[in-house]
Scaffold this motif. Structure first.
Motif, mmCIF file in Angstrom:
data_model
loop_
_atom_site.group_PDB
_atom_site.id
_atom_site.type_symbol
_atom_site.label_atom_id
_atom_site.label_comp_id
_atom_site.label_asym_id
_atom_site.label_seq_id
_atom_site.Cartn_x
_atom_site.Cartn_y
_atom_site.Cartn_z
ATOM 1 N N PRO A 1 86.878 35.418 -56.429
ATOM 2 C CA PRO A 1 87.637 36.352 -55.515
ATOM 3 C C PRO A 1 88.538 37.248 -55.956
ATOM 4 O O PRO A 1 88.982 37.148 -57.019
ATOM 5 C CB PRO A 1 88.144 35.184 -54.495
ATOM 6 C CG PRO A 1 88.056 33.980 -55.497
ATOM 7 C CD PRO A 1 86.872 34.235 -56.276
ATOM 8 N N THR A 2 88.826 38.112 -55.175
ATOM 9 C CA THR A 2 90.138 39.125 -55.530
ATOM 10 C C THR A 2 91.390 38.572 -55.391
ATOM 11 O O THR A 2 91.777 37.854 -54.478
ATOM 12 C CB THR A 2 89.854 40.408 -54.853
ATOM 13 O OG1 THR A 2 88.617 40.888 -55.028
ATOM 14 C CG2 THR A 2 90.828 41.477 -55.133
ATOM 15 N N LEU A 3 92.104 38.971 -56.484
ATOM 16 C CA LEU A 3 93.697 38.836 -56.385
ATOM 17 C C LEU A 3 94.057 40.187 -55.890
ATOM 18 O O LEU A 3 94.094 41.170 -56.963
ATOM 19 C CB LEU A 3 94.226 38.259 -57.487
ATOM 20 C CG LEU A 3 95.956 38.343 -57.605
ATOM 21 C CD1 LEU A 3 96.655 37.593 -56.467
ATOM 22 C CD2 LEU A 3 96.455 37.965 -59.120
ATOM 23 N N LEU A 4 94.669 40.466 -54.866
ATOM 24 C CA LEU A 4 94.805 41.980 -54.234
ATOM 25 C C LEU A 4 96.259 42.109 -54.676
ATOM 26 O O LEU A 4 96.904 41.398 -53.724
ATOM 27 C CB LEU A 4 94.174 42.250 -52.960
ATOM 28 C CG LEU A 4 94.416 43.574 -52.474
ATOM 29 C CD1 LEU A 4 93.371 44.499 -53.367
ATOM 30 C CD2 LEU A 4 94.059 43.770 -50.920
ATOM 31 N N VAL A 5 96.637 42.935 -55.449
ATOM 32 C CA VAL A 5 97.945 43.470 -55.617
ATOM 33 C C VAL A 5 98.469 44.570 -54.785
ATOM 34 O O VAL A 5 97.894 45.615 -55.133
ATOM 35 C CB VAL A 5 98.448 43.517 -57.170
ATOM 36 C CG1 VAL A 5 99.744 43.785 -57.554
ATOM 37 C CG2 VAL A 5 97.557 42.316 -57.969
ATOM 38 N N VAL A 6 99.578 44.539 -54.066
ATOM 39 C CA VAL A 6 99.836 45.461 -53.153
ATOM 40 C C VAL A 6 101.372 45.743 -53.197
ATOM 41 O O VAL A 6 101.943 45.119 -52.972
ATOM 42 C CB VAL A 6 99.645 44.875 -51.753
ATOM 43 C CG1 VAL A 6 99.738 45.992 -50.578
ATOM 44 C CG2 VAL A 6 98.287 44.354 -51.293
ATOM 45 N N PRO A 7 101.546 47.012 -53.810
ATOM 46 C CA PRO A 7 102.967 47.521 -54.123
ATOM 47 C C PRO A 7 103.353 47.920 -52.553
ATOM 48 O O PRO A 7 102.747 48.707 -51.902
ATOM 49 C CB PRO A 7 102.979 48.588 -54.838
ATOM 50 C CG PRO A 7 101.519 48.892 -55.263
ATOM 51 C CD PRO A 7 100.695 48.087 -54.281
ATOM 52 N N ASP A 8 104.798 47.341 -52.332
ATOM 53 C CA ASP A 8 105.225 47.666 -50.945
ATOM 54 C C ASP A 8 106.707 48.676 -51.061
ATOM 55 O O ASP A 8 107.564 48.232 -51.814
ATOM 56 C CB ASP A 8 105.574 46.386 -49.973
ATOM 57 C CG ASP A 8 106.209 46.561 -48.930
ATOM 58 O OD1 ASP A 8 105.603 47.285 -47.974
ATOM 59 O OD2 ASP A 8 107.238 46.226 -48.531
#
Length: 196
Positions: free
Chosen positions: A99-106
């Motif tokens: 599964p994906t570890l989705l890294v999201v810059p905010d």
């Protein structure tokens, strides 16, 4: 005197959104790296996402000293949700793959690019983008383009791409209430003049 705030959603107590925030499970792990300038933003959608997903983490900063630990989660493959050279459109995860570890810059686009610049490990991650992004419901913001979404909307759309058999729509309920509340507070006329 400052208005009393809810300690969980950080909204003024009389505008608390906690009752609308779901508790949703996902196979995908979400890691939101939030620029400090977003923390006190009235529309802190990243916080709503982190509160509504059991498999999500929100970390605030500019330089993330513990990035290796944050990215090295056993059983997950990290991907950076950010456009750029070589970015692949998000697709459903195959059963055989991790599964994906989705890294999201905010942050604003400028602040998000700064986070990548200050954290080379982050910039080096394989990048993914959203294909067929919906039109944003973020009616209070001048978006740089028609496919620009709030952090929460981007996460919901990404989860729908990665896990097409699960609905994450409930995450948008507090967001919609937040937008409606802000419009009501400014008045319809002001909203029409400044945002339509």
């Amino acid at each position: 005197m400052a208005r009393a705030r809810c300690e969980r959603c950080l909204r003024p107590e009389n505008h608390c959104l906690c009752a609308l925030i779901p508790q949703l499970d996902s196979q995908t792990r979400i890691l939101i790296l939030q620029h400090p300038s977003e923390v006190n933003h009235a529309l802190n959608t990243a916080r709503l996402a982190a509160l509504g997903l059991t498999n999500a983490q929100l970390v605030v900063g500019e330089v993330f000293e513990n990035l290796p630990e944050l990215l090295n989660v056993p059983g997950y493959q990290p991907r950076l949700l950010f456009p750029g050279e070589g970015a692949q459109p998000l697709r459903a995860t195959h059963r055989a793959s991790l599964p994906t570890l989705l890294v999201v810059p905010d942050g604003t686009w400028r602040k998000a690019r700064k986070l990548l610049h200050l954290n080379p490990l982050l910039a080096a991650l394989p990048r993914v983008t959203l294909a067929d992004a919906p039109v944003s419901s973020y009616r209070l913001r001048k978006a740089p383009g028609p496919d620009a979404l709030s952090t929460l909307e981007a996460i919901v759309h990404a989860l729908h791409m990665l896990e097409p058999h699960t609905s994450f729509e409930a995450l948008l309920k507090p967001f919609d209430a937040l937008i409606d509340g802000q419009i009501a507070a400014m008045g319809e006329e002001t909203f029409r003049r400044n945002h339509l």
